[in-house]
Design an enzyme around this catalytic site. Structure first.
Site, short mmCIF file in Angstrom:
data_model
loop_
_atom_site.label_atom_id
_atom_site.label_comp_id
_atom_site.label_asym_id
_atom_site.label_seq_id
_atom_site.Cartn_x
_atom_site.Cartn_y
_atom_site.Cartn_z
N GLY A 121 62.50 37.89 0.26
CA GLY A 121 62.96 38.53 1.49
C GLY A 121 62.03 38.25 2.65
O GLY A 121 62.46 37.98 3.77
N ASP A 175 55.44 48.87 -0.70
CA ASP A 175 55.71 48.15 -1.95
C ASP A 175 55.08 48.82 -3.17
O ASP A 175 55.39 48.44 -4.30
CB ASP A 175 55.19 46.71 -1.85
CG ASP A 175 56.07 45.84 -0.97
OD1 ASP A 175 57.29 46.11 -0.89
OD2 ASP A 175 55.55 44.89 -0.36
N LYS A 226 65.02 47.28 -0.39
CA LYS A 226 64.10 46.25 -0.88
C LYS A 226 64.86 45.33 -1.85
O LYS A 226 66.08 45.24 -1.81
CB LYS A 226 62.88 46.90 -1.54
CG LYS A 226 61.96 47.61 -0.54
CD LYS A 226 61.41 46.62 0.45
CE LYS A 226 60.01 46.86 0.85
NZ LYS A 226 59.45 45.83 1.74
#
Length: 450
Positions: free
Chosen positions: A101, A327, A354
């Site tokens: 991403g 994260d 995510k």
């Protein structure tokens, strides 16, 4: 492991003490940006310590497709001969970014202000993720984007022939969005300005300055204002990539919950926009210390020592800290399961978009292993069971998400019964040596192709 092949179920079992030195891979964020900025500089950039996971390798392949000369010289050692700002060639084929991403969004920014067209795709996980958060701001420069319904890959981006500079306020705390706009601003005349309400990881700003761009950062009543002067000649650099704090999170968190453990993780980047997890763990009562603190390549670095911490308590993680540890919430929720009391994680709606919906993925997986969870659109609360209190015995769906898979492997190292994930393949996207590193410390991880 690869994010595209036959699933590989993996199981983690309760282990003895984890001991030793955990040499985790290079920082993924800095690795991506080293290749991108090296490709946009004039001359040869040398990089050591590059993370050679699938995400970063996809970015290296993309830079070759745009005309840069990118060569692997040895283990983690790479050479990039750049084409200069605005010098990208039009790729002959579709750019496959795999699971990356960060890679695809930053690359879109890099090419958005050059008069070329490129088509991007990725794996099933990446094709499900929203790209509008990047295609909307690059449209302000004059770029056009054509994708699937909902702004999803595959997507074709037509770069602006006559780009104009923009002033853009980020609608969410996202280093990817901020970075894409700044990278697009490199080939626009005048000043491009990005305003963020709360600071996100600032590797792009630091590295742009290191490559010779004229960039300033100011904290104002309006927020954090970043101003970039366009059309510089970026100068090639020699970059030593620090170790990835997001990867370090896994051996660190495992050491905190496995009795008798003592693990040293050297050379970890401690950029203040990335170190929120470690601050949170210390507040919970973790035996976590920084040793040999220093600065390398403009980034703060230290060796982290993590020891078994049976007295950790649940806390409320401040909402303003979310951007610095977005994260790491999956593995934090694992640690929280072994703490006493409840750990509240708030303002974490970004986890919903995510590689997977990480709130739902962690909630369902933890529930399957006997942990009580409360969740909402932007919060998750884990009710801790104390050391040796997690039953385990369940299987979690990894959902093509490397951090989900690794988090449940950590859970199994301290749960009473083994914990499994349906597919461990995605781990290779960011931490290709996860299994040998963790088993070398004493963990028990098994895989099955059945």
């Amino acid at each position: 492991m690869s994010g595209h092949g036959t699933p590989i179920p993996m199981t983690s079992r309760k282990s003895g003490p984890l001991k030793g030195v955990a040499d985790v891979p290079g920082d993924k964020s800095i690795s991506h940006r080293s290749l991108l900025l090296g490709a946009m500089a004039v001359g040869e950039t040398r990089v050591t310590g590059l993370l050679e996971g699938e995400d970063v390798l996809a970015t290296a392949a993309a830079m070759r497709a745009f005309g840069a000369d990118v060569e692997r010289l040895g283990d983690g050692e790479w050479r990039v001969n750049g084409v200069g700002v605005g010098g990208f060639a039009e790729p002959e084929n579709v750019i496959d970014c795999g699971n990356a991403g960060t890679g695809v969004r930053l690359i879109m920014g890099c090419m958005a202000t050059s008069p070329i067209t490129a088509t991007f795709t990725g794996d099933a996980s990446l094709r499900s993720r929203p790209m509008g958060r990047v295609t909307d701001p690059i449209a302000l420069f004059g770029a056009q984007s054509y994708g699937r319904t909902g702004g999803r890959l595959p997507m074709t981006v037509v770069g602006a022939k006559n780009p104009i500079p923009v002033r853009y306020r980020t609608p969410m705390a996202s280093a990817q969005v901020k970075s894409a706009v700044l990278l697009a601003g490199l080939n626009a005349p005048g000043e491009t300005v990005v305003i963020e309400a709360e600071a996100t990881r600032d590797h792009t700003e630091r590295m742009l300055a290191g490559f010779g761009a004229e960039i300033s950062v100011e904290d104002t009543d309006e927020g954090r204002v970043i101003t970039l002067v366009g059309q510089p000649e970026l100068k090639p650099q020699t970059i030593a990539v620090p170790r990835d704090p997001s990867s370090a999170a896994f051996p660190v968190c495992a050491a905190l919950i496995v009795p008798g453990s003592d693990v040293l993780v050297p050379n970890i980047g401690l950029n203040p926009t990335r170190a929120g997890l470690f601050t949170t763990l210390i507040e919970m009562g973790a035996d976590l210390t920084y040793e040999n603190e220093r600065e390398e390549g403009g980034e703060p670095v230290a060796d982290l020592r993590a020891r078994f911490s049976p007295d950790m308590k649940g806390i409320r993680v401040p909402e303003e800290r979310a951007a610095s540890m977005i994260d790491e919430y999956p593995v934090l929720s694992v640690v929280a399961a072994f703490a006493t009391g409840k750990t509240e994680m708030v303002g974490v709606h970004e986890l919903r978009v995510k590689e997977s919906d990480r709130i739902d993925a962690m909630a369902r997986g933890l529930e399957a292993n006997g942990v009580t969870i409360e969740e909402g659109r932007d919060f998750m609360t884990v009710h801790g069971l104390g050391p040796d209190g997690v039953p385990g015995g369940g299987t979690a769906a990894a959902r093509l998400d490397h951090r989900i898979a690794m988090s449940f492997m950590v859970l199994g190292m301290a749960a009473r019964e083994a914990v499994s994930v349906d597919d461990g393949q995605p781990i290779a996207t960011s931490f290709p040596i996860f299994e040998p590193l963790m088993t070398g410390l004493g963990a028990t991880i098994e895989r099955s192709t059945a």
